[in-house]
Enzyme design. Structure first.
Site, PDB file in Angstrom:
ATOM      1  N   ASP A  74       0.846  -1.188   0.000  1.00  0.00           N
ATOM      2  CA  ASP A  74       0.000   0.000   0.000  1.00  0.00           C
ATOM      3  C   ASP A  74       0.885   1.243   0.000  1.00  0.00           C
ATOM      4  O   ASP A  74       2.110   1.153   0.128  1.00  0.00           O
ATOM      5  CB  ASP A  74      -0.961   0.014   1.206  1.00  0.00           C
ATOM      6  N   ASP A  76       1.190   5.229   1.547  1.00  0.00           N
ATOM      7  CA  ASP A  76       0.728   6.172   2.553  1.00  0.00           C
ATOM      8  C   ASP A  76       1.262   7.567   2.265  1.00  0.00           C
ATOM      9  O   ASP A  76       2.371   7.731   1.744  1.00  0.00           O
ATOM     10  CB  ASP A  76       1.190   5.739   3.944  1.00  0.00           C
ATOM     11  N   ASP A 158       8.033   5.255  14.268  1.00  0.00           N
ATOM     12  CA  ASP A 158       8.559   4.222  15.151  1.00  0.00           C
ATOM     13  C   ASP A 158       9.996   3.829  14.816  1.00  0.00           C
ATOM     14  O   ASP A 158      10.881   3.871  15.676  1.00  0.00           O
ATOM     15  CB  ASP A 158       7.637   2.996  15.153  1.00  0.00           C
TER      16      ASP A 158
END
Length: 466
Positions: A74, A76, A158
């Site tokens: 995907d 983003d 992260d």
């Protein structure tokens, strides 16, 4: 493989990274990425947001994977526009989430996820707005809608390898956390203090394992160090969220390596407590059965074959089941009801940790139930079992148990031969079972008068069809 994944537990060659206020900028001549490689819808969103006066970049996994030559699953987008501003720009946009508010922009079947730049949470509880951000007593973030700048957003990412921002208009990469360095050195490294970041969201421990297994990277020494101590914090995560995370862990095509790392880092116990207990008391069998199931899962994914979570969870939980069934049988419960009762109890306990939906728990129980029924083949039972919609899954599970070392007196081979036999051969195979009391190997509870047990003629085939 496990040794390779943890090769980076040696001391790093450079000091722990610090987020730069200004990024390292890689121009088009310094990297291999090209605008045309990315989803045209994602690129269009970035261009439209930039034309509207906002900052916008392709970010995270799609940039990382493209740099590694992997096709992203995907795409983003990160932007300075708020979710409401993004929705105002796109008629096909929908705001989702409460804990972490996002925008999904739909283009037919493709969905592009757009997130607003995030900032760090206020350190002073009095400054924290519960509508925008909140934490629990252990430091876990409950709501994360504190918006910020691009630089602050990079700090909130992260891992360093996920903090890369690609501008398809200028074809530049902005790197705030030495992510390009860690990609080239195959390292998973947390941004910021690892203990604090794991406390903010314990699922990051699972994400570290997932990325390490998927990318064949090592987990950097300081990023791996707190995991074993903080692993119990996963018990605080909502069970529904853990279900989604476990699917990502085991259905990514690298489940076998993931399992090894989860066990090594003591993350398997808070996810599957009963199975972890079985792994401790019967390590060889439990490890073999789960590993065989996950190796087969990885192979099916590689071959683009369907994989059902029901079979996966049936294998992950099975090692904890036989002892429970035996305890119920010792109390006088017949085998099949004992299997059903033990299955209900085990699944109910597991769902307290991982919310397995009913659409999967029912097939799990049926697969296990078939393990008690498959040995019972006399009369018309074999044909009825063969017509059962769960026969194939039950048969495959029987073969899995045998591959892990369970002794079934050739039951798997018998069923393999029975499926390939013609009607006449099947009748002969059933007739040969008459000396084995329903083919179960256990004495019958009662017999009809005059129904003496036939003795097998000398030289007749065995129950395995050999």
């Amino acid at each position: 493989m496990l040794k390779k994944l943890f090769q980076s537990l040696r001391s790093p060659k450079r000091p722990t990274q610090h987020i730069r206020s200004t990024p390292e900028v890689l121009n088009s001549g310094q990297h291999s990425l090209q605008k045309g490689q990315f989803s045209r819808y994602a690129v269009n969103i970035v261009e439209r947001l930039q034309n509207a006066g906002y900052q916008a970049y392709l970010v995270g996994g799609c940039v990382r994977d493209m740099m590694l030559g992997i096709t992203p699953k995907d795409f983003d987008v990160a932007t300075s526009a708020t979710p409401e501003q993004v929705r105002a720009e796109f008629r096909n946009a929908r705001i989702i989430g409460r804990r972490f508010k996002l925008v999904h922009i739909h283009f037919g079947r493709e969905i592009i996820e757009v997130a607003t730049f995030r900032a760090n949470h206020p350190q002073n509880d009095e400054e924290e707005d519960s509508n925008q951000s909140s934490r629990n007593e252990s430091g876990r973030i409950l709501r994360d809608n504190v918006y910020g700048t691009l630089e602050e957003d990079a700090q909130r990412r992260d891992f360093t390898i996920n903090a890369l921002y690609y501008d398809p208009v200028s074809e530049r990469i902005l790197d705030y956390a030495n992510g390009v360095h860690d990609i080239r050195n195959h390292l998973i490294r947390l941004i910021g203090d690892p203990k604090q970041r794991y406390q903010e969201d314990p699922v990051r421990m699972l994400r570290a394992v997932r990325f390490a297994a998927k990318l064949n990277f090592g987990i950097e020494k300081h990023s791996a160090a707190p995991i074993r101590d903080l692993a119990p914090m996963l018990r605080e995560i909502p069970s529904a969220r853990l279900f989604e995370e476990v699917l990502k862990l085991f259905l990514s095509g690298h489940a076998a390596d993931t399992f090894e790392m989860l066990v090594d880092l003591q993350l398997f116990d808070p996810l599957f407590p009963a199975s972890a207990e079985a792994l401790e008391y019967n390590p060889t069998y439990t490890h073999t059965l789960i590993s065989e199931a996950l190796i087969n899962t990885d192979l099916r994914i590689k071959q683009n074959k369907p994989v059902t979570p029901a079979f996966l969870f049936a294998a992950l939980l099975w090692p904890a089941l036989p002892a429970r069934v035996l305890r119920l049988q010792e109390r006088g419960m017949p085998p099949i009801p004992a299997m059903q009762e033990a299955a209900h109890e085990l699944i109910a306990e597991q769902c307290q940790r991982i919310a397995i939906p009913k659409r999967f728990t029912m097939p799990i129980r049926e697969i296990w139930d078939m393990q008690e029924r498959l040995p019972r083949r006399s009369g018309k039972r074999a044909d009825l079992l063969l017509d059962n919609p769960r026969f194939r899954a039950g048969y495959d599970f029987l073969l899995l148990r045998e591959s892990a070392g369970e002794q079934t007196d050739g039951l798997g081979e018998w069923w393999t031969d029975y499926q390939d036999a013609n009607d006449s051969e099947r009748r002969d195979m059933i007739r040969d079972l008459s000396g084995k009391d329903d083919g179960t190997g256990a004495p019958r509870k009662r017999r009809r008068s005059g129904g003496a047990k036939r003795k097998r003629a000398a030289g007749a085939p065995s129950a395995t069809g050999e």
